[in-house]
Design a protein around this motif. Structure first.
Motif, PDB file in Angstrom:
ATOM      1  N   PRO A 148      -6.993   2.612   7.188  1.00 52.04           N
ATOM      2  CA  PRO A 148      -8.238   1.836   7.212  1.00 52.04           C
ATOM      3  C   PRO A 148      -8.281   0.764   6.115  1.00 52.04           C
ATOM      4  O   PRO A 148      -8.857  -0.309   6.324  1.00 52.04           O
ATOM      5  CB  PRO A 148      -9.336   2.882   7.004  1.00 52.04           C
ATOM      6  CG  PRO A 148      -8.663   4.060   6.406  1.00 52.04           C
ATOM      7  CD  PRO A 148      -7.251   4.033   6.895  1.00 52.04           C
ATOM      8  N   GLN A 149      -7.645   1.012   4.981  1.00 51.87           N
ATOM      9  CA  GLN A 149      -7.635   0.002   3.921  1.00 51.87           C
ATOM     10  C   GLN A 149      -6.888  -1.255   4.377  1.00 51.87           C
ATOM     11  O   GLN A 149      -7.342  -2.373   4.118  1.00 51.87           O
ATOM     12  CB  GLN A 149      -6.999   0.564   2.654  1.00 51.87           C
ATOM     13  CG  GLN A 149      -7.861   1.586   1.960  1.00 51.87           C
ATOM     14  CD  GLN A 149      -7.175   2.210   0.761  1.00 51.87           C
ATOM     15  OE1 GLN A 149      -5.991   2.008   0.512  1.00 51.87           O
ATOM     16  NE2 GLN A 149      -7.927   2.989  -0.003  1.00 51.87           N
ATOM     17  N   VAL A 190       0.410   6.434   2.849  1.00 53.15           N
ATOM     18  CA  VAL A 190      -0.472   7.593   2.998  1.00 53.15           C
ATOM     19  C   VAL A 190      -1.549   7.247   4.036  1.00 53.15           C
ATOM     20  O   VAL A 190      -1.824   6.075   4.289  1.00 53.15           O
ATOM     21  CB  VAL A 190      -1.127   8.001   1.657  1.00 53.15           C
ATOM     22  CG1 VAL A 190      -0.066   8.458   0.658  1.00 53.15           C
ATOM     23  CG2 VAL A 190      -1.945   6.867   1.078  1.00 53.15           C
ATOM     24  N   ASP A 191      -2.157   8.286   4.594  1.00 52.00           N
ATOM     25  CA  ASP A 191      -3.144   8.089   5.658  1.00 52.00           C
ATOM     26  C   ASP A 191      -4.281   7.143   5.275  1.00 52.00           C
ATOM     27  O   ASP A 191      -4.736   6.352   6.096  1.00 52.00           O
ATOM     28  CB  ASP A 191      -3.743   9.433   6.093  1.00 52.00           C
ATOM     29  CG  ASP A 191      -2.754  10.286   6.874  1.00 52.00           C
ATOM     30  OD1 ASP A 191      -1.777   9.726   7.423  1.00 52.00           O
ATOM     31  OD2 ASP A 191      -2.948  11.523   6.925  1.00 52.00           O
ATOM     32  N   SER A 192      -4.744   7.217   4.043  1.00 53.87           N
ATOM     33  CA  SER A 192      -5.881   6.380   3.644  1.00 53.87           C
ATOM     34  C   SER A 192      -5.541   4.886   3.645  1.00 53.87           C
ATOM     35  O   SER A 192      -6.446   4.042   3.625  1.00 53.87           O
ATOM     36  CB  SER A 192      -6.398   6.800   2.267  1.00 53.87           C
ATOM     37  OG  SER A 192      -5.393   6.633   1.285  1.00 53.87           O
ATOM     38  N   SER A 193      -4.272   4.545   3.693  1.00 48.17           N
ATOM     39  CA  SER A 193      -3.879   3.136   3.732  1.00 48.17           C
ATOM     40  C   SER A 193      -4.153   2.493   5.090  1.00 48.17           C
ATOM     41  O   SER A 193      -4.244   1.271   5.184  1.00 48.17           O
ATOM     42  CB  SER A 193      -2.403   2.980   3.378  1.00 48.17           C
ATOM     43  OG  SER A 193      -2.202   3.285   2.015  1.00 48.17           O
ATOM     44  N   HIS A 236      -9.079  -3.097   6.960  1.00 51.62           N
ATOM     45  CA  HIS A 236     -10.184  -3.812   6.304  1.00 51.62           C
ATOM     46  C   HIS A 236      -9.680  -5.029   5.531  1.00 51.62           C
ATOM     47  O   HIS A 236     -10.325  -6.077   5.526  1.00 51.62           O
ATOM     48  CB  HIS A 236     -10.973  -2.880   5.391  1.00 51.62           C
ATOM     49  CG  HIS A 236     -11.692  -1.793   6.123  1.00 51.62           C
ATOM     50  ND1 HIS A 236     -12.589  -2.027   7.144  1.00 51.62           N
ATOM     51  CD2 HIS A 236     -11.635  -0.444   5.989  1.00 51.62           C
ATOM     52  CE1 HIS A 236     -13.049  -0.882   7.605  1.00 51.62           C
ATOM     53  NE2 HIS A 236     -12.486   0.095   6.927  1.00 51.62           N
ATOM     54  N   THR A 280      -0.073   3.080  10.763  1.00 51.17           N
ATOM     55  CA  THR A 280      -0.007   4.509  11.087  1.00 51.17           C
ATOM     56  C   THR A 280       1.433   4.927  11.339  1.00 51.17           C
ATOM     57  O   THR A 280       1.890   5.963  10.835  1.00 51.17           O
ATOM     58  CB  THR A 280      -0.884   4.838  12.307  1.00 51.17           C
ATOM     59  OG1 THR A 280      -2.249   4.561  11.982  1.00 51.17           O
ATOM     60  CG2 THR A 280      -0.743   6.298  12.714  1.00 51.17           C
ATOM     61  N   VAL A 322       3.322   5.091   8.076  1.00 53.56           N
ATOM     62  CA  VAL A 322       2.895   6.243   7.286  1.00 53.56           C
ATOM     63  C   VAL A 322       3.476   7.536   7.861  1.00 53.56           C
ATOM     64  O   VAL A 322       3.998   8.381   7.133  1.00 53.56           O
ATOM     65  CB  VAL A 322       1.351   6.308   7.221  1.00 53.56           C
ATOM     66  CG1 VAL A 322       0.868   7.657   6.701  1.00 53.56           C
ATOM     67  CG2 VAL A 322       0.809   5.169   6.365  1.00 53.56           C
ATOM     68  N   SER A 376      -3.676  -1.192  12.637  1.00 48.30           N
ATOM     69  CA  SER A 376      -3.861   0.262  12.543  1.00 48.30           C
ATOM     70  C   SER A 376      -2.655   1.014  13.090  1.00 48.30           C
ATOM     71  O   SER A 376      -2.170   1.965  12.467  1.00 48.30           O
ATOM     72  CB  SER A 376      -5.114   0.697  13.303  1.00 48.30           C
ATOM     73  OG  SER A 376      -6.262   0.203  12.680  1.00 48.30           O
ATOM     74  N   ALA A 404       0.860  -1.182   0.000  1.00 50.44           N
ATOM     75  CA  ALA A 404       0.000   0.000   0.000  1.00 50.44           C
ATOM     76  C   ALA A 404       0.895   1.230   0.000  1.00 50.44           C
ATOM     77  O   ALA A 404       2.028   1.175   0.494  1.00 50.44           O
ATOM     78  CB  ALA A 404      -0.895   0.006   1.246  1.00 50.44           C
TER      79      ALA A 404
END
Length: 166
Positions: free
Chosen positions: A43-44, A38-41, A47, A77, A80, A73, A35
Motif C-alpha cells: 500500500p505504501q 515486506v507486505d506493508s510496502s 500511495h 506484491t 514481496v 499493487s 522500499a
C-alpha cells in the motif's frame, strides 16, 4: 519510503543528428523510490505512485489511474512474495513521457516470472495475468527484463488519454 527525485532522460549521443523536439511537458520525467520487501510496502508504494501522479499533474483519467495503481499493487506484491529472500529491498519507478506512463518494479531475484492460468480454487497466482490484461485493454505493453546485477525489472507502460497528447 522517500522518492529520490527526477531522473533526467539520457542525452542523445554526440554523433546523432539534431532532431527538433518539443518542449517537455511539466509532468515528464522519472521518479524512483526504494522500499523493503515486506507486505506493508504494497500500500505504501501504491500511495506513493498515486501521490506522484497527483503532484506532477500527470493527465491520467480515473480508469488509467485505477489500472496503474492495481498494476503497482500486483507487481510489488509479487516482488514481496517471491523475491524477498534474495532481494530484501525493491525499487519502484514511475516514468512519464508526452503520451505514456510507465510503472516498473525491480528486485534482485533472477527468476523471470510468467503469467499463469490459476485454477479457479486457487486464491492467488493471477497477478501477472491481471497486469497483462489491464495493459492490453489500455493499449499498452508490459514485459520482464533482466538487470545487469542479475535481478529483474517487471514493467507496464500505458498510453495517456488522447486529450493529453500534443
Amino acid at each position: 519510503m522517500e522518492v529520490r527525485g527526477s531522473v533526467p532522460p539520457e542525452p542523445a549521443p554526440a554523433t546523432a543528428p539534431a532532431i527538433p523536439t518539443q518542449t517537455p511537458r511539466p509532468y515528464e520525467g522519472a521518479w524512483r523510490f526504494t522500499a523493503p520487501a515486506v507486505d506493508s510496502s504494497v500500500p505504501q508504494a501504491r500511495h506513493a505512485v498515486r501521490d506522484l501522479i497527483a503532484d506532477r499533474q500527470i493527465p491520467a483519467d480515473d480508469e488509467l489511474l485505477h489500472g496503474l495503481l492495481l498494476i503497482v499493487s500486483e507487481l510489488v506484491t509479487n516482488a514481496v512474495r517471491h523475491a524477498a529472500l534474495l532481494s530484501p529491498e525493491i525499487t519502484v519507478e514511475l516514468a512519464t513521457g508526452a503520451d505514456w506512463v510507465r510503472v516498473a518494479v525491480e528486485d534482485n531475484h533472477p527468476y523471470r516470472p510468467k503469467a499463469l492460468q490459476a485454477d479457479s480454487s486457487d486464491i492467488g497466482g493471477r497477478g501477472l495475468l491481471l497486469v497483462k490484461a489491464i495493459t492490453a485493454e489500455a493499449g499498452g505493453m508490459c514485459d520482464v527484463e533482466h538487470t545487469e546485477s542479475g535481478g529483474k525489472v517487471v514493467w507496464a507502460a500505458l498510453p495517456l488519454p488522447e486529450s493529453a497528447a500534443p
